[in-house]
Design an enzyme around this catalytic site. Structure first.
Site, mmCIF file in Angstrom:
data_model
loop_
_atom_site.group_PDB
_atom_site.id
_atom_site.type_symbol
_atom_site.label_atom_id
_atom_site.label_comp_id
_atom_site.label_asym_id
_atom_site.label_seq_id
_atom_site.Cartn_x
_atom_site.Cartn_y
_atom_site.Cartn_z
ATOM 1 N N GLU A 1 43.183 65.877 2.176
ATOM 2 C CA GLU A 1 43.788 64.720 1.515
ATOM 3 C C GLU A 1 44.766 64.464 2.647
ATOM 4 O OE1 GLU A 1 45.492 65.552 -2.145
ATOM 5 O OE2 GLU A 1 46.829 67.242 -1.636
ATOM 6 N N ASP B 1 55.393 63.607 -0.226
ATOM 7 C CA ASP B 1 54.366 62.883 0.533
ATOM 8 C C ASP B 1 55.089 61.706 1.396
ATOM 9 O OD1 ASP B 1 52.256 63.871 -1.243
ATOM 10 O OD2 ASP B 1 52.788 62.472 -2.593
HETATM 11 O O1 FUB Z 1 51.781 63.255 -4.689
HETATM 12 C C1 FUB Z 1 50.346 63.354 -5.396
HETATM 13 C C2 FUB Z 1 49.548 63.795 -4.627
HETATM 14 O O2 FUB Z 1 49.744 65.060 -4.014
HETATM 15 C C3 FUB Z 1 49.192 63.011 -3.096
HETATM 16 O O3 FUB Z 1 48.471 61.801 -3.049
HETATM 17 C C4 FUB Z 1 48.789 64.078 -2.410
HETATM 18 O O4 FUB Z 1 48.570 64.025 -0.988
HETATM 19 C C5 FUB Z 1 49.450 65.542 -2.747
HETATM 20 O O5 FUB Z 1 50.554 65.599 -2.030
#
Ligand code: FUB
Length: 344
Positions: free
Chosen positions: A244, A32
């Site tokens: 997301e 991320d």
């Molecule tokens: O790294 C945890 C979660 O996985 C992140 O918050 C999301 O965007 C996904 O990459």
């Protein structure tokens, strides 16, 4: 968040994969990556993945992160500095677990780290921590930012010096549980509380930040993502709906909102004329990477744009990721050239 066709494919052929880029960091697992240019260098604020005793489940409990580390690059092809740990879960009184994808912003010589975590009721909120230096260490405020919920904050500074925070993530990110304005959960399946397939998809959120950078200046609003006919992208449209990993960048006066489609594993984008949207869907920036999640940031450095992203090249495990970068090209007409991270 379990294996998919693309994940199985990449594992099966893992010997023959040619990756577009090499991992930037190999001493710890990182994911991320939120990249920003501060003081002429590229600072990267990633999640810090780790092996955990927590069992994998569909809410993503195996993404059981406990701290943040910061890295910087002297230039995109320059040397990488590991600035070490800058914030630990034990230093955040309101947070219980799952320090997920963070972002950072600078204002008047102070640096702010925005991060999601589950609180002591296991509800995702977004917190903030402050430092005098882009490389930290950061000191966390004792409470989450009022009016925030869910995860994956991304902070964008507009040219007039206004800062906006975007956030949200469905399924394990819990955004679908806030449709009434309050946390309401009818079940633990990832897609419980989602709209019907033909209803508008759940919208990520945006709010202007206060002058002090540690509060919202307004109640958050839905970020509307429309198709070419001006209709909202629907919840059943898994190839295009928001899942997301929100990110906002501005190019030639227009606002580019990019995000992950989650269970279809793409980074896609939509363009608008205001930081609040609405944004019209355009297409895919980054095709699926190796691993379930796909999460990126987009940054300009010396007149060249870059995308930072992650995959699972080093571990082969969905929850142990490594960050990478690639060049990103805006075409003449303002669209973005599609990137294939697995160049077979
Ligand atoms: O790294 C945890 C979660 O996985 C992140 O918050 C999301 O965007 C996904 O990459």
């Amino acid at each position: 968040q379990k294996s998919t066709e693309s994940q199985e494919l990449t594992e099966e052929h893992s010997d023959s994969i040619q990756y577009l880029s090499a991992p930037l960091v190999s001493e710890i697992y990182t994911a991320d990556p939120s990249a920003h240019v501060f003081d002429g260098k590229i600072y990267i604020y990633p999640s810090h993945d780790r092996e955990s005793v927590v069992d994998e489940d569909d809410s993503g409990a195996q993404y059981d992160m406990k701290d943040y580390h910061v890295f910087s690059l002297s230039a995109p092809d320059g040397s990488l500095t590991n600035h070490g740990k800058v914030l630990d879960l034990s230093q955040v009184p309101w947070a219980k677990r799952q320090l997920w994808a963070p972002d950072a912003a600078e204002k008047a010589g102070k640096y702010y780290l925005y991060f999601p975590a589950k609180d002591h009721d296991d509800i995702f909120k977004i917190g903030v921590a402050v430092a005098d230096n882009p490389a930290g260490p950061f000191e966390a405020y004792p409470r989450p930012i009022e009016g925030t919920y869910s995860m994956d904050p991304a902070v964008f500074e507009d040219e007039d010096g206004t800062y906006y925070m975007y956030w949200g993530g469905i399924w394990g990110g819990q955004l679908q549980k806030w449709r009434t304005g309050e946390y309401l959960s009818t079940g633990d399946a990832p897609d419980d509380d989602e709209p019907a397939d033909d209803e508008p998809a759940i919208a990520p959120q945006v709010a202007r930040l206060s002058e002090n950078m540690v509060e919202l200046a307004e109640e958050s609003k839905d970020v509307l993502i429309l198709d070419a006919e001006g209709n909202p992208i629907t919840a059943g449209d898994h190839d295009r709906r928001f899942f997301e990993a929100a990110w906002l960048h501005k190019y030639k006066g227009r606002y580019y909102f990019s995000y992950s489609t989650g269970d279809t594993h793409k980074i896609v984008y939509a363009i608008g004329d205001s930081p609040y949207g609405p944004f019209t869907y355009q297409g895919v920036i980054l095709l699926p990477v190796q691993g379930w999640t796909n999460h990126h940031s987009i940054v300009e450095y010396e007149n060249q744009w870059y995308i930072f992203y992650h995959d699972t090249e080093l571990s082969g495990k969905n929850y142990l990721r490594n960050i990478k970068l690639a060049k990103l090209t805006h075409l003449e007409d303002g669209r973005i050239a599609q990137i294939d991270p697995l160049k077979a």
